[in-house]
Design a protein around this motif. Structure first.
Motif, mmCIF file in Angstrom:
data_model
loop_
_atom_site.group_PDB
_atom_site.id
_atom_site.type_symbol
_atom_site.label_atom_id
_atom_site.label_comp_id
_atom_site.label_asym_id
_atom_site.label_seq_id
_atom_site.Cartn_x
_atom_site.Cartn_y
_atom_site.Cartn_z
ATOM 1 N N GLY A 122 -18.616 -15.937 -74.288
ATOM 2 C CA GLY A 122 -18.438 -17.083 -75.174
ATOM 3 C C GLY A 122 -19.745 -17.602 -75.757
ATOM 4 O O GLY A 122 -20.830 -17.070 -75.512
ATOM 5 N N TYR A 123 -19.613 -18.671 -76.531
ATOM 6 C CA TYR A 123 -20.760 -19.313 -77.180
ATOM 7 C C TYR A 123 -21.096 -20.622 -76.467
ATOM 8 O O TYR A 123 -20.212 -21.370 -76.055
ATOM 9 C CB TYR A 123 -20.455 -19.615 -78.638
ATOM 10 C CG TYR A 123 -20.281 -18.385 -79.497
ATOM 11 C CD1 TYR A 123 -21.369 -17.755 -80.086
ATOM 12 C CD2 TYR A 123 -19.001 -17.848 -79.720
ATOM 13 C CE1 TYR A 123 -21.204 -16.620 -80.868
ATOM 14 C CE2 TYR A 123 -18.821 -16.723 -80.516
ATOM 15 C CZ TYR A 123 -19.939 -16.112 -81.080
ATOM 16 O OH TYR A 123 -19.767 -14.994 -81.852
ATOM 17 N N GLU A 124 -22.388 -20.882 -76.363
ATOM 18 C CA GLU A 124 -22.853 -22.163 -75.825
ATOM 19 C C GLU A 124 -23.555 -22.917 -76.951
ATOM 20 O O GLU A 124 -24.533 -22.437 -77.519
ATOM 21 C CB GLU A 124 -23.813 -21.958 -74.664
ATOM 22 C CG GLU A 124 -24.319 -23.277 -74.068
ATOM 23 C CD GLU A 124 -25.292 -23.052 -72.926
ATOM 24 O OE1 GLU A 124 -24.869 -23.104 -71.753
ATOM 25 O OE2 GLU A 124 -26.484 -22.805 -73.224
ATOM 26 N N ALA A 125 -23.050 -24.083 -77.268
ATOM 27 C CA ALA A 125 -23.652 -24.926 -78.309
ATOM 28 C C ALA A 125 -24.428 -26.046 -77.624
ATOM 29 O O ALA A 125 -23.912 -26.706 -76.715
ATOM 30 C CB ALA A 125 -22.572 -25.502 -79.225
ATOM 31 N N THR A 126 -25.662 -26.255 -78.057
ATOM 32 C CA THR A 126 -26.521 -27.277 -77.456
ATOM 33 C C THR A 126 -26.997 -28.259 -78.509
ATOM 34 O O THR A 126 -27.418 -27.873 -79.599
ATOM 35 C CB THR A 126 -27.750 -26.632 -76.778
ATOM 36 O OG1 THR A 126 -27.312 -25.701 -75.790
ATOM 37 C CG2 THR A 126 -28.621 -27.691 -76.117
ATOM 38 N N GLN A 127 -26.938 -29.540 -78.180
ATOM 39 C CA GLN A 127 -27.378 -30.608 -79.068
ATOM 40 C C GLN A 127 -28.430 -31.442 -78.343
ATOM 41 O O GLN A 127 -28.284 -31.777 -77.172
ATOM 42 C CB GLN A 127 -26.194 -31.503 -79.435
ATOM 43 C CG GLN A 127 -26.555 -32.720 -80.271
ATOM 44 C CD GLN A 127 -26.678 -32.403 -81.745
ATOM 45 O OE1 GLN A 127 -25.701 -32.266 -82.430
ATOM 46 N NE2 GLN A 127 -27.900 -32.269 -82.233
ATOM 47 N N THR A 128 -29.534 -31.761 -79.033
ATOM 48 C CA THR A 128 -30.582 -32.593 -78.440
ATOM 49 C C THR A 128 -30.566 -33.982 -79.060
ATOM 50 O O THR A 128 -30.175 -34.156 -80.227
ATOM 51 C CB THR A 128 -31.971 -31.970 -78.643
ATOM 52 O OG1 THR A 128 -32.232 -31.849 -80.052
ATOM 53 C CG2 THR A 128 -32.057 -30.597 -77.983
ATOM 54 N N ILE A 129 -31.002 -34.954 -78.286
ATOM 55 C CA ILE A 129 -31.168 -36.321 -78.769
ATOM 56 C C ILE A 129 -32.530 -36.797 -78.280
ATOM 57 O O ILE A 129 -32.941 -36.496 -77.160
ATOM 58 C CB ILE A 129 -30.047 -37.253 -78.259
ATOM 59 C CG1 ILE A 129 -30.222 -38.660 -78.844
ATOM 60 C CG2 ILE A 129 -29.961 -37.284 -76.741
ATOM 61 C CD1 ILE A 129 -29.054 -39.599 -78.558
ATOM 62 N N SER A 130 -33.251 -37.509 -79.134
ATOM 63 C CA SER A 130 -34.599 -37.953 -78.757
ATOM 64 C C SER A 130 -34.831 -39.398 -79.175
ATOM 65 O O SER A 130 -34.287 -39.871 -80.184
ATOM 66 C CB SER A 130 -35.663 -37.046 -79.381
ATOM 67 O OG SER A 130 -35.573 -37.053 -80.791
ATOM 68 N N PHE A 131 -35.664 -40.077 -78.382
ATOM 69 C CA PHE A 131 -36.057 -41.462 -78.624
ATOM 70 C C PHE A 131 -37.582 -41.522 -78.612
ATOM 71 O O PHE A 131 -38.233 -40.856 -77.803
ATOM 72 C CB PHE A 131 -35.535 -42.396 -77.521
ATOM 73 C CG PHE A 131 -34.041 -42.498 -77.438
ATOM 74 C CD1 PHE A 131 -33.391 -43.628 -77.887
ATOM 75 C CD2 PHE A 131 -33.291 -41.463 -76.889
ATOM 76 C CE1 PHE A 131 -32.001 -43.736 -77.790
ATOM 77 C CE2 PHE A 131 -31.913 -41.561 -76.791
ATOM 78 C CZ PHE A 131 -31.272 -42.695 -77.245
ATOM 79 N N SER A 132 -38.143 -42.335 -79.480
ATOM 80 C CA SER A 132 -39.598 -42.519 -79.479
ATOM 81 C C SER A 132 -39.927 -43.931 -79.935
ATOM 82 O O SER A 132 -39.158 -44.558 -80.683
ATOM 83 C CB SER A 132 -40.293 -41.495 -80.382
ATOM 84 O OG SER A 132 -39.898 -41.660 -81.732
ATOM 85 N N ALA A 133 -41.064 -44.407 -79.485
ATOM 86 C CA ALA A 133 -41.523 -45.737 -79.887
ATOM 87 C C ALA A 133 -43.047 -45.753 -79.852
ATOM 88 O O ALA A 133 -43.672 -45.085 -79.030
ATOM 89 C CB ALA A 133 -40.968 -46.815 -78.957
#
Length: 250
Positions: A122-133
């Motif tokens: 199968g396929y693995e889908a990956t999503q990233t989220i980032s925070f910066s200040a």
């Protein structure tokens, strides 16, 4: 004639030898008539930049299904952080990354020989989220607080893998310059005290060299590194640098 030539050669050799020995003696005395000291510049400071990121994944044998599921999960993750008090422009999502997954299958043929085969899983889908200040203490504090609460997303069927928070400083050039000045002053004061104690006088500066720039967590016992240390995991840091000065003695 041959005797005259030999005498001239011997005479020239003596002159050259005397010149070399004289220079060696002069250089030796120059080394003896100098003092070399090391000065230290240090400063404790608090990071004013923060970066934190995480990722979540989904799996499916159909790539379109995997994509639609990751988009749906992205909406859930976004709502989660907005409900925690973040504005939509205070975090960002990266591009969706797809990867084909395989599993190893073991089988035996009619001759009882074992073989292994890679089978598509199968396929693995990956999503990233980032925070910066940057230079925003309030936002930094909120990022620090929420980074430890992402396990709550499990209730929504999402497991967010959290990376370590990274702390940096926005004005390292000015910090480094101030430490060089501080270390240079410290080295000069050390040399002056040593020479005065020995009833001597400090002459002009012959050489100056700078050590590596080190940033460690406050209270760290980490040894200096040849290539320098740049700690990004501690919010409260200590910066240090050494300067070596060599002075002539009068």
């Amino acid at each position: 004639m041959e005797k005259i030539k030999s005498s001239i050669i011997i005479g020239v050799a003596i002159i050259i030898t005397a010149f070399i020995l004289g220079k060696s003696f002069q250089n030796r005395n120059e080394n003896l008539d100098s003092i070399s000291v090391i000065g230290l510049g240090t400063k404790d400071f608090v990071s004013d930049e923060i970066l934190w990121s995480g990722s979540f994944t989904t799996n499916s044998f159909d790539i379109k299904t995997a994509y639609n599921k990751i988009v749906s999960d992205q909406k859930i993750v976004s709502d989660f952080f907005i409900n925690k008090g973040f504005k939509p422009n205070e975090f960002s999502f990266g591009a969706v990354n797809f990867q084909k997954k395989f599993r190893e299958v073991r089988s035996e043929n009619s001759d009882n020989q074992t073989r292994y085969e890679q089978v598509f899983d199968g396929y693995e889908a990956t999503q990233t989220i980032s925070f910066s200040a940057k230079k925003n203490p309030n936002l930094m504090q909120r990022i620090e607080s929420v980074s430890s609460k992402t396990s709550e997303l499990v209730n929504s069927g999402i497991e967010l893998s959290s990376n370590s928070i990274q702390y940096t400083y926005s004005d390292l050039p000015s910090l480094k310059q101030s430490l060089i000045e501080k270390a240079t002053k410290d080295a000069n004061e050390r040399a002056t005290k040593i020479v005065k104690t020995a009833d001597g006088d400090l002459g002009k500066l012959k050489r100056a060299s700078m050590g590596v720039f080190q940033i460690t967590g406050q209270g760290s016992t980490e040894d200096d590194s040849y290539g320098g240390i740049n700690d990004t995991y501690s919010k409260n840091k200590t910066a240090r640098i050494t300067v070596r000065l060599e002075y002539e003695l009068e």
